[in-house]
Design an enzyme around this catalytic site. Structure first.
Site, PDB file in Angstrom:
ATOM      1  N   GLU A 198      42.815  36.524  47.434  1.00 31.23           N
ATOM      2  CA  GLU A 198      43.999  36.452  48.303  1.00 31.23           C
ATOM      3  C   GLU A 198      43.609  36.510  49.773  1.00 31.23           C
ATOM      4  OE1 GLU A 198      45.804  39.646  45.977  1.00 31.23           O
ATOM      5  OE2 GLU A 198      47.590  38.387  45.908  1.00 31.23           O
ATOM      6  N   GLU A 247      44.927  40.270  38.083  1.00 33.18           N
ATOM      7  CA  GLU A 247      45.871  41.390  38.156  1.00 33.18           C
ATOM      8  C   GLU A 247      46.697  41.560  36.879  1.00 33.18           C
ATOM      9  OE1 GLU A 247      45.190  39.269  40.462  1.00 33.18           O
ATOM     10  OE2 GLU A 247      45.133  40.203  42.432  1.00 33.18           O
TER      11      GLU A 247
HETATM   12  N1  T1G Z   1      38.107  48.228  42.520  1.00 30.60           N
HETATM   13  C1  T1G Z   1      37.294  49.304  42.369  1.00 30.60           C
HETATM   14  N2  T1G Z   1      36.240  49.352  41.524  1.00 30.60           N
HETATM   15  C2  T1G Z   1      36.010  48.262  40.792  1.00 30.60           C
HETATM   16  C3  T1G Z   1      36.799  47.093  40.876  1.00 30.60           C
HETATM   17  C4  T1G Z   1      37.895  47.107  41.799  1.00 30.60           C
HETATM   18  N3  T1G Z   1      38.677  46.039  41.975  1.00 30.60           N
HETATM   19  N4  T1G Z   1      36.298  46.192  40.006  1.00 30.60           N
HETATM   20  C5  T1G Z   1      35.238  46.766  39.421  1.00 30.60           C
HETATM   21  N5  T1G Z   1      35.069  48.006  39.875  1.00 30.60           N
HETATM   22  C6  T1G Z   1      34.004  48.940  39.499  1.00 30.60           C
HETATM   23  C7  T1G Z   1      34.028  49.299  38.041  1.00 30.60           C
HETATM   24  O1  T1G Z   1      34.945  50.343  37.819  1.00 30.60           O
HETATM   25  C8  T1G Z   1      32.587  49.723  37.833  1.00 30.60           C
HETATM   26  O2  T1G Z   1      32.482  51.001  38.440  1.00 30.60           O
HETATM   27  C9  T1G Z   1      31.806  48.768  38.737  1.00 30.60           C
HETATM   28  O3  T1G Z   1      32.759  48.273  39.682  1.00 30.60           O
HETATM   29  C10 T1G Z   1      31.194  47.616  38.002  1.00 30.60           C
HETATM   30  O4  T1G Z   1      32.251  47.035  37.264  1.00 30.60           O
HETATM   31  C11 T1G Z   1      46.656  43.243  45.774  1.00 30.60           C
HETATM   32  C12 T1G Z   1      46.325  44.615  43.597  1.00 30.60           C
HETATM   33  C13 T1G Z   1      34.508  42.546  39.332  1.00 30.60           C
HETATM   34  C14 T1G Z   1      34.118  41.061  37.348  1.00 30.60           C
HETATM   35  O5  T1G Z   1      41.019  43.260  38.419  1.00 30.60           O
HETATM   36  O6  T1G Z   1      36.829  42.316  36.495  1.00 30.60           O
HETATM   37  O7  T1G Z   1      43.286  43.034  43.841  1.00 30.60           O
HETATM   38  O8  T1G Z   1      31.581  52.242  36.481  1.00 30.60           O
HETATM   39  O9  T1G Z   1      31.106  47.202  35.035  1.00 30.60           O
HETATM   40  O10 T1G Z   1      30.674  43.557  34.614  1.00 30.60           O
HETATM   41  O11 T1G Z   1      46.571  41.421  44.320  1.00 30.60           O
HETATM   42  O12 T1G Z   1      34.534  44.735  37.400  1.00 30.60           O
HETATM   43  O13 T1G Z   1      30.028  51.324  38.229  1.00 30.60           O
HETATM   44  O14 T1G Z   1      31.557  53.261  38.781  1.00 30.60           O
HETATM   45  O15 T1G Z   1      33.094  45.645  35.397  1.00 30.60           O
HETATM   46  O16 T1G Z   1      29.690  43.098  36.921  1.00 30.60           O
HETATM   47  C15 T1G Z   1      42.008  42.873  40.935  1.00 30.60           C
HETATM   48  C16 T1G Z   1      38.390  43.994  38.072  1.00 30.60           C
HETATM   49  C17 T1G Z   1      42.226  44.243  41.495  1.00 30.60           C
HETATM   50  C18 T1G Z   1      38.771  42.896  39.053  1.00 30.60           C
HETATM   51  C19 T1G Z   1      32.547  42.926  37.857  1.00 30.60           C
HETATM   52  N6  T1G Z   1      40.640  42.765  40.577  1.00 30.60           N
HETATM   53  N7  T1G Z   1      36.959  44.044  37.952  1.00 30.60           N
HETATM   54  O17 T1G Z   1      32.157  42.988  36.500  1.00 30.60           O
HETATM   55  O18 T1G Z   1      30.849  45.165  36.490  1.00 30.60           O
HETATM   56  S1  T1G Z   1      43.920  44.444  41.790  1.00 30.60           S
HETATM   57  C20 T1G Z   1      40.244  43.005  39.306  1.00 30.60           C
HETATM   58  C21 T1G Z   1      36.292  43.199  37.128  1.00 30.60           C
HETATM   59  C22 T1G Z   1      44.196  43.512  43.204  1.00 30.60           C
HETATM   60  C23 T1G Z   1      45.823  42.530  44.732  1.00 30.60           C
HETATM   61  C24 T1G Z   1      45.617  43.328  43.497  1.00 30.60           C
HETATM   62  C25 T1G Z   1      34.815  43.416  37.027  1.00 30.60           C
HETATM   63  C26 T1G Z   1      34.010  42.468  37.916  1.00 30.60           C
HETATM   64  P1  T1G Z   1      31.319  52.022  37.953  1.00 30.60           P
HETATM   65  P2  T1G Z   1      31.860  46.272  35.933  1.00 30.60           P
HETATM   66  P3  T1G Z   1      30.759  43.653  36.090  1.00 30.60           P
END
Ligand code: T1G
Length: 693
Positions: free
Chosen positions: A105, A125
């Protein structure tokens, strides 16, 4: 936890830097906005590039901040994006590796987007029970078009950057340096005016109402109890039916609604719980792991075959060992049959099938498996048999091999004591069907080496399993809790319910399958064997005799053509059986119980709270490291409804005082001695705390 600012010639480069995935938390947003303002104030700067450090451009908003004041504190994500979009100097998003959610975004608010190929682009999301809340529902359709944007937003699935040419002004070569290439691009467009803004574009989709109505109907049919998918459709629809600012307001309103829903909190809980489960407080994250290049599996039955498939699917060669050639042949044939059915469903290519079968060898001799890096036994669930196997393994396996038992209830410490290397022994409890169920209970013996535990956790990720660490007790985490659940199911039959009512109430709550259909699937004789052991070892634990009477009728379940229910060939439906129901009613009479009408609410409370109470005992005994691990066990191994977040999360949602009030009520009823409130539950409720604190 910040954003770096550097100037390359006439181009300012702002690098988001909040490991591990540059979640755009308040500190990062603040630093990035300061960077833009600094660039705007510097006359030597003609253009701005925003990129991400490490393994992501940005994984989106920092979901660790959600439902905290920081999430919406200024500068909010909206303000950050608006600052980029309203900049008087061109802002270029330089994308690599991962660009998701708020990260995408942000890039849509920039004037230009450039990328390396292979970057995972997504608005995921919806998988967190949300919708893109920083303009994604309004801007993505303006770039990709209504249909592709809607598909990306409703599915939440990633698309490689090279497959989205419409989204990018340039996609560089795979080996390009993203910052250098983006700076060069920025220099080229530095003086181009007017600055291109996505918000100024129009979504052109003739007859969009028909398409949107079709989308509403389709999404409504597939989203079950989750509200987010349909909200995604409605907000994307606004990109066509409303002016940009009105669409943004509508998106904000619906996002703020979703973020408060239990469904979204449950999905976010599950997201973090799955990742937290692999963290063991006394095993540092950098503990060296043993290399697992080959495996051996002992037992080619349903479990052994399924376990072998997990290794084959991960590209790890397996040597399958059995005592009889015909058992071996049957096991291998079953593995091939499973792969061939995936092939028929288009889930596997012939090449992959051949590759996996090519990694499978078999033997009748222990001498042939000694060089494997790990051996998993899946032999008969009887301690004598396990003893013979582990004494043999101790003889033949090379030093450093991991000796794993797939036992579902037996004492792993006792099994380890059959060897001279207890530090190499661990429990790897797979769930049937082992090649399908995600849950892997990793049972840590008293002497299991920390490196062996770390290796098992790393291996569970490689096998695409959700590894949850359990201590040693009868039934570990999942089966110990399900025993209390099954006890209550049996008592409910004695008091007035019938199998169909109990199952329907459980399935209405959201369980994939109620207790009696589950028993018929797994085999009622398994529970029968455990109870017979219990009657001797722990006579103080009472059970309903209905399940024993059922087994004495030879009705073990689907495998004998009938159990609690009847089954017809090729039909998965469970048909109530009159003799069984008559037996249940007669048994109540024999017990002198006057059967009563039992509400679905009582059924659900007794089934679910029996899990919660036992889970609390497991937690305070240290068998489970944390409540969220228990939730992961039930979400990935026992069909607990995902939208309720797991038994412990659900109890927190209901409120622990309310859970305790119900437990105290049932403690006064039939078989009330089964309800001894766990001290931890009493303590947390009294302190107003949560299980998942
Ligand atoms: N925020 C904080 N921590 C996150 C994170 C995030 N968005 N995504 C991953 N982590 C942490 C996760 O908890 C883990 O932490 C580490 O990163 C590695 O993750 C307004 C509201 C990005 C594809 O939904 O799909 O934006 O255990 O083991 O396999 O519209 O993480 O190491 O402490 O999964 O390499 C939208 C969710 C947010 C993406 C990486 N974004 N993340 O995969 O590693 S909502 C998501 C993933 C948003 C806006 C809205 C995957 C990854 P720790 P991992 P990975």
């Amino acid at each position: 936890m910040t954003a770096e600012y550097q100037v390359h010639g006439a181009v300012a480069v702002i690098t988001l830097n909040n490991p591990p995935v540059n979640g755009m938390g308040l500190v990062t947003r603040t630093a990035a906005v300061k960077g833009i303002q600094q660039a705007l104030a510097d006359d030597a700067v003609k253009a701005i590039v925003i990129t991400g450090a490490g393994k992501a451009f940005s994984g989106g908003a920092d979901i660790k901040e959600f439902n905290t004041p920081a999430a919406l504190a200024e500068p909010s994500l909206h303000t950050f994006i608006a600052t980029a979009e309203s900049s008087t100097k061109p802002v270029v998003a330089a994308i690599h590796t991962v660009c998701m959610g708020g990260g995408l975004e942000l890039s849509l608010g920039c004037h230009y987007r450039v990328a390396l190929p292979g970057a995972q682009i997504a608005l995921p999301e919806v998988k967190l029970g949300l919708l893109p809340g920083a303009g994604g529902t309004q801007r993505l359709p303006r770039v990709l078009g209504l249909e592709p944007a809607l598909n990306m937003i409703v599915s939440g699935n990633p698309v490689p950057s090279e497959k989205l040419p419409a989204l990018f002004d340039q996609i560089f070569a795979a080996d390009a340096d993203i910052v250098q290439s983006a700076v060069a691009f920025a220099e080229k467009i530095a003086d181009v005016r007017p600055l291109p803004k996505v918000r100024d574009r129009k979504v052109d989709y003739p007859n969009h109402e028909a398409f949107l109505q079709f989308s509403r109907n389709t999404v409504k049919a597939m989203s079950g109890p989750f509200p987010a998918p349909l909200e995604c459709v409605e907000t994307v629809a606004a990109s066509v039916t409303m002016k940009f600012e009105d669409g943004m307001k509508f998106e904000r309103e619906r996002f703020l609604h979703l973020i408060q829903t239990t469904e979204s909190k449950s999905l976010r809980h599950a997201f973090f719980s799955e990742r937290t489960a692999s963290k063991v407080p006394d095993v540092p994250a950098d503990t060296p792991v043993r290399s697992i290049k080959s495996a051996a599996v002992i037992g080619a039955g349903m479990m052994g075959g399924g376990i072998a498939m997990n290794f084959l699917n991960a590209g790890i060669p397996v040597k399958l060992l059995e005592t009889r050639q015909e058992a071996l042949d049957k096991g291998i044939a079953t593995i091939r049959k499973n792969y061939e059915s995936s092939l028929k469903k288009g889930k596997l290519t012939q090449e992959k099938l051949d590759q996996r079968m090519g990694l499978l060898t078999s033997t009748l001799s222990y001498d042939d498996i000694g060089q494997a890096d790990i051996v998993v036994e899946a032999v008969f669930e009887e301690m004598g048999v396990k003893e013979a196997v582990f004494r043999k393994l101790d003889e033949v396996m090379k030093p450093g091999a991991i000796l794993a038992t797939n036992t579902s209830t037996l004492d792993v410490d006792k099994i380890a004591a059959f060897t001279k290397r207890p530090q190499d022994v661990i429990g790897t409890h797979f769930f049937s069907p082992a090649n399908v169920m995600k849950l892997l209970e990793i049972v840590r013996g008293k002497q299991t080496g920390k490196d062996v535990l770390a290796t098992a956790l790393a291996l569970s990720k490689k096998l695409k399993k959700t590894g949850v660490v359990s201590g040693v007790c009868d039934g570990f985490i999942g089966n110990r809790m399900i025993e209390q659940y099954s006890r209550q199911a049996g008592f409910l039959l004695e008091e007035g319910a019938l199998p169909e009512q109990v199952d329907k109430a459980a399935e209405k709550f959201g369980f994939a399958m109620g207790p009696f259909r589950m028993g018929d699937l797994a085999g009622n004789d398994i529970g029968w064997a455990i109870r017979k052991r219990r009657y001797v070892e722990k006579p103080e634990i009472t059970y309903s005799k209905t399940a024993d009477l059922l087994c004495e009728m030879g009705r073990y379940g689907q495998k004998t053509g009938g159990g609690w229910y009847d089954y017809k060939a090729g039909d998965r439906k469970a048909y109530p059986n009159e003799q069984v129901n008559a037996m249940i009613v007669q048994h109540s009479a024999d017990l002198g119980i006057t059967r009563r009408k039992i509400s679905d609410e009582e059924i659900v409370e007794r089934l679910v709270y029996s899990l919660v109470n036992e889970g609390a005992l497991i937690l305070e005994e240290g068998i489970a490291l944390r409540a969220s691990d228990i939730d992961m066990v039930y979400l990935t191994g026992y069909g607990f409804p995902l939208y309720r977040g797991g038994p412990m999360f659900y109890a927190d949602t209901v409120g622990l005082p309310n859970v305790l009030a119900a437990i105290n009520k049932y403690a006064k009823g039939h078989q009330g001695q089964a309800w001894k409130p766990a001290p931890l539950l009493l303590k947390l409720a009294a302190e107003g705390k949560l299980l998942n604190s």
